[in-house]
Scaffold this motif. Structure first.
Motif, mmCIF file in Angstrom:
data_model
loop_
_atom_site.group_PDB
_atom_site.id
_atom_site.type_symbol
_atom_site.label_atom_id
_atom_site.label_comp_id
_atom_site.label_asym_id
_atom_site.label_seq_id
_atom_site.Cartn_x
_atom_site.Cartn_y
_atom_site.Cartn_z
ATOM 1 N N ASP A 209 1.599 -4.259 15.515
ATOM 2 C CA ASP A 209 2.870 -4.580 14.856
ATOM 3 C C ASP A 209 2.657 -5.536 13.685
ATOM 4 N N ASP A 210 1.802 -6.531 13.865
ATOM 5 C CA ASP A 210 1.550 -7.476 12.785
ATOM 6 C C ASP A 210 0.776 -6.824 11.642
ATOM 7 N N LEU A 211 -0.085 -5.858 11.954
ATOM 8 C CA LEU A 211 -0.766 -5.122 10.887
ATOM 9 C C LEU A 211 0.232 -4.375 10.008
ATOM 10 N N GLN A 212 1.287 -3.852 10.650
ATOM 11 C CA GLN A 212 2.322 -3.171 9.873
ATOM 12 C C GLN A 212 2.981 -4.124 8.885
ATOM 13 N N GLY A 213 3.301 -5.320 9.342
ATOM 14 C CA GLY A 213 3.903 -6.302 8.451
ATOM 15 C C GLY A 213 2.964 -6.686 7.314
ATOM 16 N N LEU A 214 1.688 -6.839 7.617
ATOM 17 C CA LEU A 214 0.721 -7.164 6.573
ATOM 18 C C LEU A 214 0.614 -6.038 5.551
ATOM 19 N N ARG A 215 0.661 -4.793 6.007
ATOM 20 C CA ARG A 215 0.620 -3.674 5.059
ATOM 21 C C ARG A 215 1.766 -3.782 4.062
ATOM 22 N N ARG A 216 2.953 -4.098 4.550
ATOM 23 C CA ARG A 216 4.119 -4.151 3.659
ATOM 24 C C ARG A 216 4.009 -5.284 2.648
ATOM 25 N N VAL A 217 3.651 -6.475 3.111
ATOM 26 C CA VAL A 217 3.617 -7.593 2.159
ATOM 27 C C VAL A 217 2.439 -7.452 1.189
ATOM 28 N N MET A 218 1.327 -6.896 1.652
ATOM 29 C CA MET A 218 0.199 -6.709 0.736
ATOM 30 C C MET A 218 0.508 -5.632 -0.294
ATOM 31 N N ARG A 219 1.225 -4.588 0.115
ATOM 32 C CA ARG A 219 1.593 -3.569 -0.865
ATOM 33 C C ARG A 219 2.509 -4.164 -1.934
ATOM 34 N N ASN A 220 3.442 -5.012 -1.533
ATOM 35 C CA ASN A 220 4.314 -5.655 -2.517
ATOM 36 C C ASN A 220 3.508 -6.510 -3.498
ATOM 37 N N LEU A 221 2.544 -7.259 -2.977
ATOM 38 C CA LEU A 221 1.696 -8.064 -3.849
ATOM 39 C C LEU A 221 0.918 -7.191 -4.829
ATOM 40 N N LEU A 222 0.327 -6.140 -4.314
ATOM 41 C CA LEU A 222 -0.473 -5.270 -5.167
ATOM 42 C C LEU A 222 0.391 -4.571 -6.209
ATOM 43 N N ALA A 223 1.580 -4.129 -5.814
ATOM 44 C CA ALA A 223 2.474 -3.463 -6.758
ATOM 45 C C ALA A 223 2.820 -4.391 -7.915
ATOM 46 N N HIS A 224 2.997 -5.671 -7.624
ATOM 47 C CA HIS A 224 3.282 -6.640 -8.679
ATOM 48 C C HIS A 224 2.133 -6.684 -9.691
ATOM 49 N N HIS A 225 0.905 -6.737 -9.204
ATOM 50 C CA HIS A 225 -0.236 -6.864 -10.109
ATOM 51 C C HIS A 225 -0.607 -5.537 -10.773
ATOM 52 N N LEU A 226 -0.171 -4.432 -10.193
ATOM 53 C CA LEU A 226 -0.422 -3.134 -10.800
ATOM 54 C C LEU A 226 0.581 -2.803 -11.903
ATOM 55 N N GLY A 227 1.641 -3.583 -12.000
ATOM 56 C CA GLY A 227 2.660 -3.303 -13.005
ATOM 57 C C GLY A 227 3.592 -2.198 -12.537
ATOM 58 N N GLY A 228 4.109 -1.437 -13.476
ATOM 59 C CA GLY A 228 5.112 -0.437 -13.129
ATOM 60 C C GLY A 228 4.553 0.845 -12.557
ATOM 61 N N ARG A 229 3.255 1.024 -12.570
ATOM 62 C CA ARG A 229 2.674 2.286 -12.115
ATOM 63 C C ARG A 229 1.953 2.083 -10.794
ATOM 64 N N GLY A 230 2.349 2.842 -9.784
ATOM 65 C CA GLY A 230 1.737 2.731 -8.469
ATOM 66 C C GLY A 230 0.391 3.444 -8.415
#
Length: 262
Positions: A209-230
């Motif tokens: 369950d905690d791995l799921q939460g980490l996936r979500r917050v890490m994806r948000n962080l990465l999306a920020h640094h990747l800019g508008g393109r996933g």
């Protein structure tokens, strides 16, 4: 502009695509020069299969080349070892780590430890390590290596992260507690427990369950640094509905609809 020469330079192949009739365009993560774009001419012929095989993604190579403009010209290359033979979710994970390094590592700007980091995740994938945890560690360490790392053990403001609380992670300021009265389904889907953040900060694999939460917050962080393109890998994993539980072997068939591998 003085040419840059690469002599027996160790590198990992991040990406390769056909160019014209007989050539390849490569993106390499080198030991001493960071990410380098390379043209490999004349490698698609029937007698060049050994060289072509050495220029596939995830392959560890040693190469010679010269660079006078944006792209280097490959002169020679040889495989240092055999690339991991990955399939299913592990294959998608290999595509993901290569794409993430390709997108976040700027060309010709070496970052200390990035080459070694890619080698480490490559070996973990080869060994069949738990995929979701392997990817969370790689994401964390990649952000650290390129200067975007965060202290996940402290809240924005300096207080220690509370294991029992829930947090979203601001890309600039780190963990920010979400008040309990504001944790509806939407907030829960963008947060992780303090326990999960502390586990990642301490390099301890949390529960599923905690791995799921980490996936979500890490994806948000990465999306920020990747800019508008996933990422293409995110799209592919979402379309296929892949799942990679924390301890499922590579050979097991995918089940369910969660894409925690990404």
């Amino acid at each position: 502009m003085h040419p840059v020469r690469y002599d027996a330079e160790p590198a990992y192949v991040l990406h390769a695509r056909p160019w014209r009739e007989t050539s390849l365009l490569l993106e390499l993560l080198t030991e001493h020069h960071g990410r380098v774009g390379v043209v490999a001419r004349g490698v698609q012929g029937p007698k060049r299969h050994v060289l072509r095989a050495a220029l596939q993604p995830l392959q560890h190579i040693r190469f010679d080349g010269v660079q006078r403009g944006e792209l280097a010209q490959l002169r020679a290359a040889e495989a240092i070892d055999a690339a991991p033979r990955l399939s299913g979710d592990a294959g998608l994970a290999g595509f993901y780590v290569s794409e993430l390094a390709l997108r976040l590592a700027p060309r010709e700007d070496p970052h200390a430890g990035l080459y070694d980091l890619y080698g480490q995740v490559r070996e973990r994938l080869r060994e069949g390590a738990p995929l979701a945890w392997t990817l969370r560690r790689f994401e964390r360490d990649l952000l650290d290596a390129i200067g975007f790392g965060l202290d996940l053990s402290q809240e924005d403001g300096g207080a220690p992260v509370d294991p029992a609380a829930r947090y979203r992670v601001d890309p600039e300021h780190g963990p920010r507690r979400v008040l309990s009265e504001r944790i509806d389904a939407a907030h829960r889907g963008q947060t992780a427990t303090g326990r999960a953040l502390l586990a990642l900060a301490g390099d301890r694999m949390p529960d599923s369950d905690d791995l799921q939460g980490l996936r979500r917050v890490m994806r948000n962080l990465l999306a920020h640094h990747l800019g508008g393109r996933g990422l293409k890998s995110w799209e592919l994993m979402g379309e296929l509905g892949r799942i990679a539980g924390p301890a499922r072997p590579q050979s097991a068939a995918p089940t369910g609809t969660d894409d925690s591998v990404s």
